[in-house]
Design a protein around this motif. Structure first.
Motif, PDB file in Angstrom:
ATOM      1  N   VAL A   1      34.412  40.778  40.238  1.00 16.47           N
ATOM      2  CA  VAL A   1      33.614  40.773  39.004  1.00 16.47           C
ATOM      3  C   VAL A   1      33.157  39.355  38.668  1.00 16.47           C
TER       4      VAL A   1
ATOM      5  N   ALA B   1      26.956  51.053  36.764  1.00 13.95           N
ATOM      6  CA  ALA B   1      27.887  51.224  37.872  1.00 13.95           C
ATOM      7  C   ALA B   1      27.473  52.486  38.627  1.00 13.95           C
TER       8      ALA B   1
ATOM      9  N   LEU C   1      39.835  42.784  42.131  1.00 11.62           N
ATOM     10  CA  LEU C   1      38.817  43.262  41.193  1.00 11.62           C
ATOM     11  C   LEU C   1      38.284  42.098  40.353  1.00 11.62           C
TER      12      LEU C   1
ATOM     13  N   VAL D   1      36.439  46.877  34.746  1.00 15.07           N
ATOM     14  CA  VAL D   1      35.417  45.860  35.017  1.00 15.07           C
ATOM     15  C   VAL D   1      35.201  44.995  33.776  1.00 15.07           C
TER      16      VAL D   1
ATOM     17  N   ASP E   1      33.843  50.640  39.678  1.00 14.58           N
ATOM     18  CA  ASP E   1      35.197  50.641  39.145  1.00 14.58           C
ATOM     19  C   ASP E   1      36.180  50.135  40.196  1.00 14.58           C
ATOM     20  N   CYS E   2      37.361  49.805  39.758  1.00 16.95           N
ATOM     21  CA  CYS E   2      38.436  49.382  40.652  1.00 16.95           C
ATOM     22  C   CYS E   2      38.771  50.535  41.599  1.00 16.95           C
TER      23      CYS E   2
ATOM     24  N   THR F   1      29.437  50.212  32.537  1.00 21.38           N
ATOM     25  CA  THR F   1      30.468  50.089  33.562  1.00 21.38           C
ATOM     26  C   THR F   1      31.780  50.679  33.057  1.00 21.38           C
TER      27      THR F   1
ATOM     28  N   LEU G   1      29.193  46.519  39.772  1.00 24.71           N
ATOM     29  CA  LEU G   1      29.786  47.068  38.551  1.00 24.71           C
ATOM     30  C   LEU G   1      30.730  48.234  38.823  1.00 24.71           C
TER      31      LEU G   1
END
Length: 174
Positions: free
Chosen positions: A113, A48, A109, A134, A70-71, A130, A68
């Motif tokens: 993904v 990520a 999200l 995720v 993050d939110c 990650t 990858l």
């Protein structure tokens, strides 16, 4: 058709995880994780883009993959959970479509993904560093689980989750 094997590894521990707050994009690790254990030499490595993920795999040849990331927690980045508006936090916890922070919803999200898993990986073996969110989203996608299950999964630092794909994703326990 050859199978795709994907191992997702959660980044090492951060101060945000230690104290119960949402991380910043440039959140560093508390300490270097040390060797990640036995890793395949045949695998291709991804990370990520956030600092904590990249620091977890320092020394390995990795490709940074935006899929990858993050939110996006919008205005909640860096905020302790105890300082959030309780009503907004409860809404976010029970409604996967909600984004009271102005960022990405859990539903968005999970969709992102799932699209990444289904389109970004070629056949072969992949190892990706990650984030807990995720990894949760990937697990829901592989299992076809409802979005309401997202908040019921705990992913600790350096946890590993294995997946295989041959026509459909499967969660693979080792």
């Amino acid at each position: 058709m050859k199978p795709t094997h994907l191992t997702l590894i959660c980044h090492a521990r951060t101060e945000a995880q230690r104290v119960g707050r949402f991380a910043l994009d440039d959140e560093p690790l508390l300490e270097a994780p040390g060797p990640l254990g036995e890793l395949s030499t045949a695998a291709r490595y991804l990370s990520a883009p956030e600092l904590r993920a990249r620091q977890t795999v320092e020394g390995l040849a990795v490709t940074v993959d935006e899929g990858l990331r993050d939110c996006d927690l919008g205005s909640w980045k860096g905020m302790p959970l105890k300082q959030l508006d309780e009503q907004a936090l409860q809404l976010w916890l029970i409604d996967p479509q909600a984004a009271p922070h102005g960022g990405e919803s859990i539903a968005a999200l999970c969709q992102r993904v799932a699209l990444w898993m289904d389109s970004a990986l070629a056949e072969g073996e992949w190892i990706a560093i990650t984030h807990p969110f995720v990894i949760r989203a990937a697990m829901l996608h592989a299992l076809g689980a409802p979005l309401a299950s997202f908040q019921r999964i705990d992913v600790p630092p350096l946890a590993r989750v294995h997946f295989s794909h041959y026509g459909q994703w499967r969660l693979r326990l080792v």
